[in-house]
Scaffold this motif. Structure first.
Motif, PDB file in Angstrom:
ATOM      1  N   ALA A   1     -20.945  -3.139   3.834  1.00 42.90           N
ATOM      2  CA  ALA A   1     -20.830  -1.796   3.510  1.00 42.90           C
ATOM      3  C   ALA A   1     -18.927  -1.631   3.654  1.00 42.90           C
ATOM      4  O   ALA A   1     -18.426  -0.334   3.208  1.00 42.90           O
ATOM      5  CB  ALA A   1     -21.223  -0.902   4.525  1.00 42.90           C
ATOM      6  N   LEU A   2     -18.167  -2.471   4.086  1.00 40.64           N
ATOM      7  CA  LEU A   2     -16.836  -2.315   4.178  1.00 40.64           C
ATOM      8  C   LEU A   2     -16.190  -2.903   3.025  1.00 40.64           C
ATOM      9  O   LEU A   2     -14.923  -2.954   2.504  1.00 40.64           O
ATOM     10  CB  LEU A   2     -16.052  -2.944   5.343  1.00 40.64           C
ATOM     11  CG  LEU A   2     -16.496  -2.179   6.549  1.00 40.64           C
ATOM     12  CD1 LEU A   2     -15.752  -2.561   8.028  1.00 40.64           C
ATOM     13  CD2 LEU A   2     -16.486  -0.713   6.669  1.00 40.64           C
ATOM     14  N   ALA A   3     -16.952  -3.642   2.241  1.00 36.51           N
ATOM     15  CA  ALA A   3     -16.391  -4.417   0.788  1.00 36.51           C
ATOM     16  C   ALA A   3     -17.673  -4.511  -0.226  1.00 36.51           C
ATOM     17  O   ALA A   3     -17.954  -5.448  -0.618  1.00 36.51           O
ATOM     18  CB  ALA A   3     -16.053  -5.472   0.952  1.00 36.51           C
ATOM     19  N   LEU A   4     -18.109  -3.138  -0.533  1.00 35.83           N
ATOM     20  CA  LEU A   4     -19.148  -3.187  -1.382  1.00 35.83           C
ATOM     21  C   LEU A   4     -19.028  -3.962  -2.948  1.00 35.83           C
ATOM     22  O   LEU A   4     -17.988  -3.750  -3.406  1.00 35.83           O
ATOM     23  CB  LEU A   4     -19.577  -1.773  -1.855  1.00 35.83           C
ATOM     24  CG  LEU A   4     -20.159  -0.841  -0.398  1.00 35.83           C
ATOM     25  CD1 LEU A   4     -20.471   0.671  -0.872  1.00 35.83           C
ATOM     26  CD2 LEU A   4     -21.559  -1.593  -0.019  1.00 35.83           C
ATOM     27  N   SER A   5     -20.139  -4.520  -3.276  1.00 36.56           N
ATOM     28  CA  SER A   5     -19.849  -5.435  -4.655  1.00 36.56           C
ATOM     29  C   SER A   5     -19.961  -4.725  -5.596  1.00 36.56           C
ATOM     30  O   SER A   5     -19.813  -5.223  -6.743  1.00 36.56           O
ATOM     31  CB  SER A   5     -20.933  -6.390  -4.455  1.00 36.56           C
ATOM     32  OG  SER A   5     -22.354  -5.995  -4.581  1.00 36.56           O
ATOM     33  N   PHE A   6     -20.279  -3.334  -5.553  1.00 39.86           N
ATOM     34  CA  PHE A   6     -20.400  -2.486  -6.618  1.00 39.86           C
ATOM     35  C   PHE A   6     -19.223  -1.832  -7.351  1.00 39.86           C
ATOM     36  O   PHE A   6     -18.368  -1.677  -6.518  1.00 39.86           O
ATOM     37  CB  PHE A   6     -21.534  -1.313  -6.392  1.00 39.86           C
ATOM     38  CG  PHE A   6     -22.941  -1.524  -5.927  1.00 39.86           C
ATOM     39  CD1 PHE A   6     -23.669  -2.335  -6.714  1.00 39.86           C
ATOM     40  CD2 PHE A   6     -22.912  -1.770  -4.433  1.00 39.86           C
ATOM     41  CE1 PHE A   6     -24.961  -2.738  -6.116  1.00 39.86           C
ATOM     42  CE2 PHE A   6     -24.164  -2.279  -4.054  1.00 39.86           C
ATOM     43  CZ  PHE A   6     -25.051  -2.674  -4.609  1.00 39.86           C
ATOM     44  N   PRO A   7     -19.144  -1.743  -8.694  1.00 36.82           N
ATOM     45  CA  PRO A   7     -17.841  -1.229  -9.254  1.00 36.82           C
ATOM     46  C   PRO A   7     -17.599   0.304  -8.844  1.00 36.82           C
ATOM     47  O   PRO A   7     -18.615   1.185  -8.568  1.00 36.82           O
ATOM     48  CB  PRO A   7     -18.095  -1.209 -10.775  1.00 36.82           C
ATOM     49  CG  PRO A   7     -19.512  -1.535 -10.894  1.00 36.82           C
ATOM     50  CD  PRO A   7     -20.037  -2.030  -9.733  1.00 36.82           C
ATOM     51  N   ASP A   8     -16.691   0.902  -9.133  1.00 36.40           N
ATOM     52  CA  ASP A   8     -16.394   2.450  -8.880  1.00 36.40           C
ATOM     53  C   ASP A   8     -17.441   3.222  -9.676  1.00 36.40           C
ATOM     54  O   ASP A   8     -17.823   2.824 -10.910  1.00 36.40           O
ATOM     55  CB  ASP A   8     -14.943   2.975  -9.500  1.00 36.40           C
ATOM     56  CG  ASP A   8     -13.850   2.182  -8.634  1.00 36.40           C
ATOM     57  OD1 ASP A   8     -14.137   1.648  -7.559  1.00 36.40           O
ATOM     58  OD2 ASP A   8     -12.570   2.576  -9.013  1.00 36.40           O
ATOM     59  N   ASN A   9     -17.724   4.345  -9.222  1.00 38.41           N
ATOM     60  CA  ASN A   9     -18.670   5.227  -9.898  1.00 38.41           C
ATOM     61  C   ASN A   9     -19.932   4.958 -10.324  1.00 38.41           C
ATOM     62  O   ASN A   9     -20.361   4.822 -11.523  1.00 38.41           O
ATOM     63  CB  ASN A   9     -17.845   5.977 -11.135  1.00 38.41           C
ATOM     64  CG  ASN A   9     -16.421   6.328 -11.067  1.00 38.41           C
ATOM     65  OD1 ASN A   9     -16.181   6.973  -9.815  1.00 38.41           O
ATOM     66  ND2 ASN A   9     -15.514   6.131 -11.790  1.00 38.41           N
ATOM     67  N   SER A  10     -20.664   4.159  -9.524  1.00 39.11           N
ATOM     68  CA  SER A  10     -21.808   3.218  -9.855  1.00 39.11           C
ATOM     69  C   SER A  10     -23.095   4.166  -9.618  1.00 39.11           C
ATOM     70  O   SER A  10     -24.022   3.850 -10.319  1.00 39.11           O
ATOM     71  CB  SER A  10     -22.028   1.981  -8.969  1.00 39.11           C
ATOM     72  OG  SER A  10     -21.036   1.058  -9.563  1.00 39.11           O
ATOM     73  N   PHE A  11     -23.097   5.072  -8.636  1.00 38.59           N
ATOM     74  CA  PHE A  11     -24.372   5.678  -8.046  1.00 38.59           C
ATOM     75  C   PHE A  11     -24.361   7.073  -8.062  1.00 38.59           C
ATOM     76  O   PHE A  11     -23.296   7.936  -7.761  1.00 38.59           O
ATOM     77  CB  PHE A  11     -24.782   5.142  -6.723  1.00 38.59           C
ATOM     78  CG  PHE A  11     -25.010   3.788  -6.698  1.00 38.59           C
ATOM     79  CD1 PHE A  11     -26.264   3.128  -6.760  1.00 38.59           C
ATOM     80  CD2 PHE A  11     -24.117   3.007  -6.279  1.00 38.59           C
ATOM     81  CE1 PHE A  11     -26.631   1.806  -6.665  1.00 38.59           C
ATOM     82  CE2 PHE A  11     -24.192   1.470  -6.300  1.00 38.59           C
ATOM     83  CZ  PHE A  11     -25.638   1.034  -6.503  1.00 38.59           C
ATOM     84  N   ASP A  12     -25.466   8.067  -8.602  1.00 34.28           N
ATOM     85  CA  ASP A  12     -25.375   9.403  -8.348  1.00 34.28           C
ATOM     86  C   ASP A  12     -25.737   9.706  -6.926  1.00 34.28           C
ATOM     87  O   ASP A  12     -24.994  11.031  -6.493  1.00 34.28           O
ATOM     88  CB  ASP A  12     -26.708   9.932  -9.051  1.00 34.28           C
ATOM     89  CG  ASP A  12     -26.977   9.574 -10.370  1.00 34.28           C
ATOM     90  OD1 ASP A  12     -25.784   9.746 -11.247  1.00 34.28           O
ATOM     91  OD2 ASP A  12     -27.966   8.860 -10.724  1.00 34.28           O
TER      92      ASP A  12
END
Length: 328
Positions: A147-158
């Motif tokens: 959770a402190l280094a999420l693997s997802f790019p910016d602006n990924s989820f609603d």
């Protein structure tokens, strides 16, 4: 005569569990100790047996009403959905469940609301168990992630959703930043967490300090934030549109602590299923559960709810930080 033997046996177990409680704390050392703790709790199956698919507190209404322990937990998810305004969102809404455990909330969000949900946890065993419990056709995916280094790019989820994961985070500011970072512009952050009283307003007193020390050491927590303090950290990301909305659900959730102990009394089959080691492990948790009830009942701890909407700014989180630095 047999009653005396039984009472003596139970007393021995209680003394042993108290000794284990103090001799084998689960203090936070790193993210690895958190992962190891949850791997262990998941693998032995005791926590799931008594707490079900939801490793979080239940919602008993306001004012609290008598309710089945497991029903209260699933009710919590639906109440959190309503409080966050997520029940107004369309099917197919993408959701990130941060600290998903074995996926109880993740599956409700997918099955009952039609959301496309990704659950993350730092525990590989939890991911494995979450996948085993998820029926085919339910749009819920699980993966190991930090959770402190999420693997997802910016602006990924609603939507970014998290229940009771914050106490395990050593860097609360980074926790807030990462969740806001992966939200799409206009997306909604909804968080539920255990918090302590804001000690900037009233410092912890002589008995609160040792109680808080035990609450941190026994369940691998580096620190609790206050409701006020964490709301400020969310706002300081510079990615929030308007105000961070908070409320206190302490009264709605507080019956969970004693209810969780009561499960061991009304479901004695667990003692047979998990044997002597399982009995000792279960009894070992009783002091912490009682301290939690004391802390939440006295105002030392509070159950905080947080909601924030991400600004429509097109700046990435990195660019936003640089822009803020220029302003300063």
């Amino acid at each position: 005569m047999y009653l005396y033997y039984l009472l003596g046996f139970l007393l021995l177990l209680f003394v042993l569990s108290i000794a284990l409680y103090f001799l084998t704390p689960r203090s936070y050392e790193s993210s690895e100790t958190v992962a190891n703790s949850y791997d262990e709790w998941t693998q032995d199956g005791i926590l799931e047996f008594y707490w079900g698919e939801h490793i979080h507190l239940g919602h008993y209404g306001s004012p609290p009403q008598k309710k089945d322990f497991l029903t209260a937990k699933s009710d919590f998810v639906h109440e959190m959905v309503k409080w966050g305004g997520l029940d107004k969102l369309f099917r197919g809404t993408t959701v990130l469940d941060v600290g998903c455990g074995i996926g109880g909330s993740t599956r409700i969000l997918a099955k009952d609301y039609g959301f496309d949900v990704t659950g993350i946890t730092i525990s590989p065993k939890q991911v494995q168990r979450a996948q085993e419990l998820t029926p085919e056709g339910v749009d819920a995916k699980f993966q190991v992630d930090d959770a402190l280094a999420l693997s997802f790019p910016d602006n990924s989820f609603d939507v970014v959703w998290s229940i009771e994961a914050g106490p395990h985070m050593p860097d609360k500011a980074k926790y807030a930043e990462e969740m806001m970072r992966v939200l799409k512009p206009g997306g909604i952050l909804v968080v539920a967490d255990w918090n302590q009283r804001d000690d900037r307003q009233r410092p912890l007193n002589f008995w609160e300090k040792p109680v808080m020390k035990q609450l941190l050491e026994q369940w691998s927590h580096p620190a609790f934030s206050s409701i006020e303090g964490f709301a400020e950290l969310i706002a300081k990301t510079g990615l929030v549109k308007g105000e961070v909305v908070t409320t206190d659900w302490t009264q709605e959730t507080i019956p969970s602590w004693l209810d969780s102990i009561w499960q061991g009394v009304i479901r004695p089959q667990g003692m047979i299923r998990f044997g002597l080691s399982g009995i000792i492990k279960s009894i070992r948790e009783v002091p912490t559960l009682l301290l939690m009830r004391l802390a939440f009942g006295s105002g030392l701890c509070r159950f905080g709810m947080f909601r924030a909407v991400k600004t429509n700014s097109i700046l990435s989180s990195t660019e936003n930080t640089q822009a803020e630095a220029v302003k300063m």
